[in-house]
Motif scaffolding. Structure first.
Motif, PDB file in Angstrom:
ATOM      1  N   LYS A 124       7.559   2.665  -4.497  1.00 51.53           N
ATOM      2  CA  LYS A 124       6.419   1.838  -4.906  1.00 51.53           C
ATOM      3  C   LYS A 124       5.665   1.292  -3.699  1.00 51.53           C
ATOM      4  CE  LYS A 124       5.182  -2.397  -7.335  1.00 51.53           C
ATOM      5  NZ  LYS A 124       5.594  -3.475  -8.237  1.00 51.53           N
ATOM      6  N   TYR A 125       6.414   0.776  -2.726  1.00 49.17           N
ATOM      7  CA  TYR A 125       5.742   0.161  -1.587  1.00 49.17           C
ATOM      8  C   TYR A 125       5.243   1.199  -0.593  1.00 49.17           C
ATOM      9  CZ  TYR A 125       6.728  -4.175  -3.742  1.00 49.17           C
ATOM     10  OH  TYR A 125       6.728  -5.191  -4.652  1.00 49.17           O
ATOM     11  N   LEU A 126       5.929   2.343  -0.521  1.00 45.13           N
ATOM     12  CA  LEU A 126       5.421   3.410   0.355  1.00 45.13           C
ATOM     13  C   LEU A 126       4.075   3.933  -0.167  1.00 45.13           C
ATOM     14  CD1 LEU A 126       6.690   4.632   2.959  1.00 45.13           C
ATOM     15  CD2 LEU A 126       7.226   6.648   1.597  1.00 45.13           C
ATOM     16  N   ASN A 127       3.915   3.941  -1.504  1.00 45.20           N
ATOM     17  CA  ASN A 127       2.625   4.352  -2.081  1.00 45.20           C
ATOM     18  C   ASN A 127       1.474   3.498  -1.552  1.00 45.20           C
ATOM     19  OD1 ASN A 127       3.737   6.352  -3.709  1.00 45.20           O
ATOM     20  ND2 ASN A 127       3.759   5.101  -5.568  1.00 45.20           N
ATOM     21  N   ILE A 128       1.727   2.211  -1.356  1.00 46.20           N
ATOM     22  CA  ILE A 128       0.608   1.342  -0.936  1.00 46.20           C
ATOM     23  C   ILE A 128       0.567   1.101   0.567  1.00 46.20           C
ATOM     24  CG2 ILE A 128       0.287   0.236  -3.164  1.00 46.20           C
ATOM     25  CD1 ILE A 128       1.794  -2.196  -2.083  1.00 46.20           C
ATOM     26  N   THR A 129       1.604   1.558   1.287  1.00 47.38           N
ATOM     27  CA  THR A 129       1.545   1.405   2.747  1.00 47.38           C
ATOM     28  C   THR A 129       1.372   2.736   3.478  1.00 47.38           C
ATOM     29  OG1 THR A 129       3.967   1.477   2.926  1.00 47.38           O
ATOM     30  CG2 THR A 129       2.940  -0.699   2.812  1.00 47.38           C
ATOM     31  N   HIS A 130       1.772   3.863   2.864  1.00 49.53           N
ATOM     32  CA  HIS A 130       1.761   5.123   3.613  1.00 49.53           C
ATOM     33  C   HIS A 130       1.184   6.321   2.874  1.00 49.53           C
ATOM     34  CE1 HIS A 130       4.322   2.756   6.234  1.00 49.53           C
ATOM     35  NE2 HIS A 130       4.059   3.636   7.168  1.00 49.53           N
ATOM     36  N   SER A 131       0.560   6.148   1.724  1.00 49.48           N
ATOM     37  CA  SER A 131      -0.114   7.291   1.114  1.00 49.48           C
ATOM     38  C   SER A 131      -1.481   7.453   1.778  1.00 49.48           C
ATOM     39  CB  SER A 131      -0.299   7.070  -0.389  1.00 49.48           C
ATOM     40  OG  SER A 131      -1.429   6.248  -0.627  1.00 49.48           O
ATOM     41  N   ALA A 132      -2.134   8.587   1.469  1.00 53.90           N
ATOM     42  CA  ALA A 132      -3.496   8.796   1.987  1.00 53.90           C
ATOM     43  C   ALA A 132      -4.417   7.675   1.505  1.00 53.90           C
ATOM     44  CB  ALA A 132      -4.026  10.152   1.528  1.00 53.90           C
TER      45      ALA A 132
END
Lengths: 427, 163
Positions: A351-359
């Motif tokens: 969940k948090y990688l989606n908002i910190t490391h997605s395009a």
């Protein structure tokens, strides 16, 4: 190299901007850096069963990583030994053998030629058993605790020598699993930018930029958006009392061979609350309560292994940086499942990688814009030097040859460019 | 089957209005089209079933969506200075089925989005929308807007605006 004096492009505290923009220098980097040193290929959990494969593209060459029947992992050139067609065309999957689409030559999982249609028509002096008729392995392949690296060069430092004390980053990530086992099967974020690979690499050791670059992630009250799970992971203060961003005080470490590491903003507080208590108990069962607490403090934000991969310890992810051209770079970010931790822990990481490391994340988009503007700006004449002088001459050497710089020191960038120069200077 | 499909033209009008709000940068009004537990989801692999154990390009609940929109309004959002101009085209709208509750229904449509930002490369995105919709007090609300991009497992430049 003809016409370019590499030594004149790197000073102790400044870089000539042509190292980012000149396509001739990029070609030389591929030859002298990327085709010589150890490059991260993938994690063993991406190829769990015999026949599992992952195909990738490295510096313009198609490569495939394959799990063997004896459980070892091979890294092959993805090329048919007949006419040179790319054999494996799927990004990943499972195969009994690999078969070329063009004339049907088949290859075993280790790349050896397994079958040639109408073999009898080849003349006797053509040696179809020559390994060159198969899919050859990259000259060297080595594995550190599940992280598979390969080298295009048959000679050079061993992987252990290349990594040196930087293995501690991988060790710290694996220690986050109550079974000391991690899994990268949660998919991958992929993004690219019109900029040089060194922009991303420098950024991974850059604690100076968040104040300006990530301003739009900070609310009027000085708190940053919620980016980590657990009771200590809610909206967090961005600035210290003196107005300096907290992230600029976490410190940077410089390891031999250009590896770097950043401290963690959360080094003093363990993640607690809810499922993290269950996770802590699982870690304590494995390591004892004291070490479990220590692991949950996440004293290191990341450890960046020059020149191919970043181990994100605090955020439980692995980031690959793939140079495509002087002005084009691809980045892949994999969430890391800590085997033995409660399933919700991984869901929080995703969940948090989606908002910190997605395009489309809140954080990377700022950095990508900075890299894009560096690439454009560095074409401007007038003053061709880029400064990496913060903290220069005040770096402190720890044991193991690891150096430390405080207060948003640019020690990490100096360290990367020092090894860049030494590699580029060897013909 | 007791499901009474809503009028197709009314559904199309809703979908056109939804993307018009994006093109006209009325992001807050767009967010208000979601139910309180509404989700904006852009999977990162074809036919992705699971948004929890696999990464997504976007999986925004209300809190994340509002943080995103707040950031789009921030004067220092460098990646949107100058900001992009977009158009969304929606077509091939069909009403698929009734949803979980009596007032819910699901629509499928195709879309193309074009994004231009001064000094940047033109971008064309395309794919399929799946809208899980609910009629609340006579107004249509989104329980979920799912966007399956044709190249969802491709490599993206910085993404800032909703598809």
């Amino acid at each position: 190299m003809d016409g370019i004096d590499i030594g004149s492009l790197v000073r102790d505290d400044a870089i000539h901007q042509s190292v980012y923009t000149d396509p001739k220098i990029f070609d030389l980097e591929v030859e002298r850096i990327f085709r010589r040193v150890w490059i991260y290929i993938g994690h063993e959990s991406e190829v769990k069963e015999p026949g599992d494969f992952q195909s990738l593209d490295l510096f313009g060459q198609p490569i495939v990583m394959v799990r063997q029947r004896d459980q070892s992992i091979k890294v092959l050139f993805n090329r048919c030994g007949h006419r040179g067609a790319k054999v494996v065309n799927e990004p990943c999957g499972n195969a009994h053998t690999f078969r070329c689409c063009y004339h049907g030559w088949a290859f075993k999982l280790d790349g050896a030629l397994a079958g040639v249609p109408q073999r009898e028509d080849y003349p006797a002096d053509v040696d179809l058993d020559d390994p060159a008729r198969g899919m050859p392995s990259l000259p060297r392949v080595a594995n550190y605790r599940g992280f598979v690296f390969a080298s295009f060069s048959p000679t050079g430092q061993s992987l252990a020598e290349w990594l040196g004390p930087a293995t501690m980053g991988i060790d710290e990530l694996i220690a986050c699993s109550p079974e000391e086992k991690i899994d990268l099967s949660g998919g991958v974020h992929r993004y690219r930018y019109r900029g040089n690979w060194k922009h991303q690499f420098e950024n991974l050791a850059d604690t100076y930029h968040p104040n300006a670059a990530h301003d739009s992630t900070v609310d009027e009250d000085g708190m940053q958006f919620k980016r980590r799970p657990g009771s200590t992971g809610g909206r967090a203060p961005f600035y210290d009392k003196d107005g300096m961003p907290l992230v600029s005080k976490i410190g940077v470490w410089a390891f031999p061979n250009g590896h770097t590491s950043e401290g963690s903003m959360f080094s003093s507080v363990s993640q607690t609350g809810g499922v993290w208590e269950e996770y802590r108990a699982a870690l304590a069962a494995r390591h004892g309560a004291e070490k479990a607490d220590d692991i949950l403090k996440q004293k290191r934000h990341s450890l960046t292994i020059y020149p191919s991969v970043d181990i994100l310890i605090a955020q439980h992810a692995v980031r690959i940086v793939r140079p495509i051209a002087a002005d084009l770079t691809e980045v892949l970010v994999y969430p890391v499942r800590m085997v033995g931790a409660p399933p919700q822990v991984f869901r929080d990481i995703v969940k948090y990688l989606n908002i910190t490391h997605s395009a489309g994340s809140f954080v990377q988009t700022d950095d990508l814009e900075a890299f894009r503007r560096c690439q454009i700006g560095q074409s401007a004449e007038g003053s061709p030097w880029c400064l990496i002088a913060r903290g220069h001459r005040s770096d402190v050497t720890d044991n193991n040859g690891v150096m430390h710089g405080d207060r948003a020191s640019e020690i990490g960038q100096r360290n990367q460019h020092k090894v860049w120069l030494s590699l580029m200077n060897v013909r | 089957m007791d499901f009474k499909a809503p009028d197709l033209r009314a559904v199309e009008a809703f979908l056109y209005e939804e993307v018009r709000l994006l093109d006209d940068r009325e992001f807050e009004k767009w967010s208000d089209l979601f139910t309180d537990d509404g989700i904006y989801w852009v999977p990162a692999k074809p036919d992705q079933k699971d948004p929890y154990d696999h990464v997504s390009l976007f999986f925004d609940d209300k809190e994340i969506r509002e943080t995103r929109i707040k950031r789009l309004r921030h004067p220092k959002i460098h990646v949107q200075i100058p900001h992009s101009r977009t158009i969304h085209l929606v077509s091939n709208v069909t009403i698929l089925e009734k949803g979980l509750a009596p007032a819910d229904f699901v629509t499928r449509s195709n879309f193309i989005m074009m994004e231009d930002r001064l000094g940047d490369e033109r971008r064309i995105y395309g794919g399929r929308y799946t809208h899980h919709l609910r009629v609340v007090d006579g107004a249509v609300r989104m329980i979920q807007k799912r966007v399956d991009l044709t190249d969802c497992d491709g490599i993206y430049p910085a993404l800032t605006l909703p598809f």
